[in-house]
Scaffold this active site. Sequence first.
Site, PDB file in Angstrom:
ATOM      1  N   GLU A 225       0.828  -1.204   0.000  1.00 21.59           N
ATOM      2  CA  GLU A 225       0.000   0.000   0.000  1.00 21.59           C
ATOM      3  C   GLU A 225       0.867   1.260   0.000  1.00 21.59           C
ATOM      4  O   GLU A 225       0.540   2.260  -0.657  1.00 21.59           O
ATOM      5  CB  GLU A 225      -0.940  -0.001   1.207  1.00 21.59           C
ATOM      6  CG  GLU A 225      -1.997  -1.081   1.177  1.00 21.59           C
ATOM      7  CD  GLU A 225      -2.923  -0.954  -0.027  1.00 21.59           C
ATOM      8  OE1 GLU A 225      -3.493   0.137  -0.219  1.00 21.59           O
ATOM      9  OE2 GLU A 225      -3.067  -1.926  -0.779  1.00 21.59           O
TER      10      GLU A 225
ATOM     11  N   TRP B 154       2.109   1.754  -3.464  1.00 20.87           N
ATOM     12  CA  TRP B 154       1.078   2.365  -4.310  1.00 20.87           C
ATOM     13  C   TRP B 154       1.135   3.884  -4.189  1.00 20.87           C
ATOM     14  O   TRP B 154       1.001   4.608  -5.199  1.00 20.87           O
ATOM     15  CB  TRP B 154      -0.324   1.872  -3.906  1.00 20.87           C
ATOM     16  CG  TRP B 154      -0.814   0.667  -4.650  1.00 20.87           C
ATOM     17  CD1 TRP B 154      -0.942  -0.599  -4.165  1.00 20.87           C
ATOM     18  CD2 TRP B 154      -1.284   0.607  -6.015  1.00 20.87           C
ATOM     19  NE1 TRP B 154      -1.440  -1.439  -5.132  1.00 20.87           N
ATOM     20  CE2 TRP B 154      -1.662  -0.730  -6.277  1.00 20.87           C
ATOM     21  CE3 TRP B 154      -1.406   1.556  -7.028  1.00 20.87           C
ATOM     22  CZ2 TRP B 154      -2.166  -1.132  -7.515  1.00 20.87           C
ATOM     23  CZ3 TRP B 154      -1.905   1.150  -8.263  1.00 20.87           C
ATOM     24  CH2 TRP B 154      -2.277  -0.172  -8.491  1.00 20.87           C
TER      25      TRP B 154
ATOM     26  N   TRP C  93     -20.617  11.299 -20.019  1.00 19.69           N
ATOM     27  CA  TRP C  93     -21.174  11.093 -18.684  1.00 19.69           C
ATOM     28  C   TRP C  93     -22.550  11.754 -18.598  1.00 19.69           C
ATOM     29  O   TRP C  93     -22.782  12.812 -19.176  1.00 19.69           O
ATOM     30  CB  TRP C  93     -20.249  11.694 -17.623  1.00 19.69           C
ATOM     31  CG  TRP C  93     -18.844  11.162 -17.654  1.00 19.69           C
ATOM     32  CD1 TRP C  93     -17.724  11.825 -18.059  1.00 19.69           C
ATOM     33  CD2 TRP C  93     -18.411   9.853 -17.281  1.00 19.69           C
ATOM     34  NE1 TRP C  93     -16.620  11.014 -17.957  1.00 19.69           N
ATOM     35  CE2 TRP C  93     -17.009   9.792 -17.481  1.00 19.69           C
ATOM     36  CE3 TRP C  93     -19.061   8.712 -16.791  1.00 19.69           C
ATOM     37  CZ2 TRP C  93     -16.246   8.658 -17.212  1.00 19.69           C
ATOM     38  CZ3 TRP C  93     -18.315   7.580 -16.526  1.00 19.69           C
ATOM     39  CH2 TRP C  93     -16.931   7.565 -16.724  1.00 19.69           C
TER      40      TRP C  93
ATOM     41  N   ASN D  68     -10.645   2.557   3.073  1.00 22.93           N
ATOM     42  CA  ASN D  68     -10.177   2.420   1.694  1.00 22.93           C
ATOM     43  C   ASN D  68     -11.083   1.528   0.847  1.00 22.93           C
ATOM     44  O   ASN D  68     -11.358   1.831  -0.318  1.00 22.93           O
ATOM     45  CB  ASN D  68      -8.743   1.871   1.665  1.00 22.93           C
ATOM     46  CG  ASN D  68      -8.170   1.891   0.258  1.00 22.93           C
ATOM     47  OD1 ASN D  68      -8.098   2.940  -0.367  1.00 22.93           O
ATOM     48  ND2 ASN D  68      -7.775   0.733  -0.255  1.00 22.93           N
TER      49      ASN D  68
ATOM     50  N   TRP E  63     -15.977  11.086 -13.069  1.00 24.66           N
ATOM     51  CA  TRP E  63     -15.149  10.780 -11.890  1.00 24.66           C
ATOM     52  C   TRP E  63     -14.559  12.034 -11.265  1.00 24.66           C
ATOM     53  O   TRP E  63     -14.283  12.060 -10.060  1.00 24.66           O
ATOM     54  CB  TRP E  63     -14.027   9.805 -12.268  1.00 24.66           C
ATOM     55  CG  TRP E  63     -13.123  10.284 -13.377  1.00 24.66           C
ATOM     56  CD1 TRP E  63     -13.281  10.082 -14.715  1.00 24.66           C
ATOM     57  CD2 TRP E  63     -11.907  11.044 -13.242  1.00 24.66           C
ATOM     58  NE1 TRP E  63     -12.260  10.668 -15.430  1.00 24.66           N
ATOM     59  CE2 TRP E  63     -11.398  11.264 -14.553  1.00 24.66           C
ATOM     60  CE3 TRP E  63     -11.205  11.548 -12.159  1.00 24.66           C
ATOM     61  CZ2 TRP E  63     -10.224  11.974 -14.802  1.00 24.66           C
ATOM     62  CZ3 TRP E  63     -10.035  12.260 -12.391  1.00 24.66           C
ATOM     63  CH2 TRP E  63      -9.555  12.476 -13.696  1.00 24.66           C
TER      64      TRP E  63
ATOM     65  N   TRP F 269      -9.213   7.527  -7.858  1.00 24.02           N
ATOM     66  CA  TRP F 269     -10.429   7.788  -8.629  1.00 24.02           C
ATOM     67  C   TRP F 269     -10.291   7.306 -10.062  1.00 24.02           C
ATOM     68  O   TRP F 269     -11.218   6.718 -10.620  1.00 24.02           O
ATOM     69  CB  TRP F 269     -10.785   9.277  -8.574  1.00 24.02           C
ATOM     70  CG  TRP F 269     -11.689   9.555  -7.421  1.00 24.02           C
ATOM     71  CD1 TRP F 269     -11.331  10.003  -6.170  1.00 24.02           C
ATOM     72  CD2 TRP F 269     -13.101   9.343  -7.373  1.00 24.02           C
ATOM     73  NE1 TRP F 269     -12.432  10.083  -5.363  1.00 24.02           N
ATOM     74  CE2 TRP F 269     -13.535   9.694  -6.073  1.00 24.02           C
ATOM     75  CE3 TRP F 269     -14.037   8.900  -8.301  1.00 24.02           C
ATOM     76  CZ2 TRP F 269     -14.866   9.606  -5.686  1.00 24.02           C
ATOM     77  CZ3 TRP F 269     -15.373   8.816  -7.917  1.00 24.02           C
ATOM     78  CH2 TRP F 269     -15.773   9.168  -6.624  1.00 24.02           C
TER      79      TRP F 269
END
Length: 482
Positions: free
Chosen positions: A288, A291, A320, A355, A373, A396
Amino acid sequence: MANSTSLHVVWLRNDLRSYDNAALYYAAAAAGKDPASAVIAIFIATPGTWQQHHMAPIKQDFIRRRIKQMQTELNEQNIALLTVEAGNYKDCVPIFTKLADAGMVALYGQTEYEQREQQRDKLISQRLLQAGIAVNWYDRLCIMPPGSIVTQSGDTYKVFSPFKRNWLARLREQDISCFPKAKSAALYDADNLVQQLGYARMANGDDSSANYPVAEQQILENMRQFCQQQVADYNDTRDFPALNGTSGLSVYLACGVLSVQQCVNRLQMEAGPTLEQEKSGASVWLSELIWREFYKHILVAYPELIKHRPFQADTAAIRWHNNKSMFNAWCEGKTGYPIVDAAMRQLNQTGWMHNRLRMITASFLVKDLHIDWRWGERYFMTKLIDGEFAANNGGWQWAASTGTDAAPYFRIFNPVTQSERFDPEGKFIRQFIPELAQFNNKEIHWPHKKTTPSTYWPAIIDHAEARKITLALFTEVKKSDE
């Protein structure tokens, strides 16, 4: 001390800590060579820029509280901390011009990666260097700085797995060193200096972040305890929001009260050989942290992301639906999907979201409600105490299938099965949606089946139908791209 003192100035920004602070360490080391020198630190609050960046009020409050606490901590190290209330980044330039006039001989700070911050620092560096003042930047936001982990052809990795393999190989080759706490020989009386700068002292916050400690020793102890007592179970508990299964350290990493070097150093000490075991709690938590670094590397390599462009260019053409009433229902936790609503209420009430729930709510906004988004990305930033651009944007775009190494567009979370899997007894849902308390563990995930009338919000959409629309939206742009 008199104004003839040579000032070594540390500009605190995203490194709000005394331990493992390269800028403080090197400033104190340089000043220690000259008895006519002193170390001072400065923090410049820029609420105008914070607002432009959609920084959550709770995060702003945390930063203000942390800086007040840091004044006390640095005072014990004979380092005065000036706190200045400016408007925006442009106001930082004259502050350093006046510090130069007041005897500054060198500036020390930690690098920031975003474009506006880079432009600000470049301008200030140029002004100071022209005046003969040394400028020192230290890249400590990542263990492996951007540009240090690249493919054989020298490009930035766009896929996480090979990036992680390369990162871990590099970690095995080098030790992680943390800087000791800096100490100055004597405390510089900076009261007159604040007046010379012409700005008010930093204002106090509103205590909205009061549930988060700001004392550095307590935060370090929380990190140690997690690595000693909880990390072994991390892989088994981290996806269940009703459990205390995460580190709870994200806000401190986001504001630099903890460095990633400190976290990995402690993890290595406590985990030992289990760190090399692929599914151990320690290795999963390390993943993590990697990341976080991956998204920072991506941001530096692709600065256009700061302008909220999708990493996968073809997805910019997605049409969208952007229904504002549906977006407001999502923001307020009134979608009729309990796990989504509970998660959004957690965010709105606490300034933090688990998370797993970030993934579920993001997927729901984009792939069930068909809302851009970027609307969700911005909303999260306005609420999250641990909001930081690279991680929030990366997360996102991952959920929206528009980013680097993102979830494939046909991977669409079913919010009900996600709820059943990760909150099987409905404990988390009941915590934030007390109006569902009477439902049993099975009904609570989808209360609309219940024959007796319910006061709970009706479901805003049908997931199965929404899924078909999502596939069509993505297929349209993928085909046109081909």
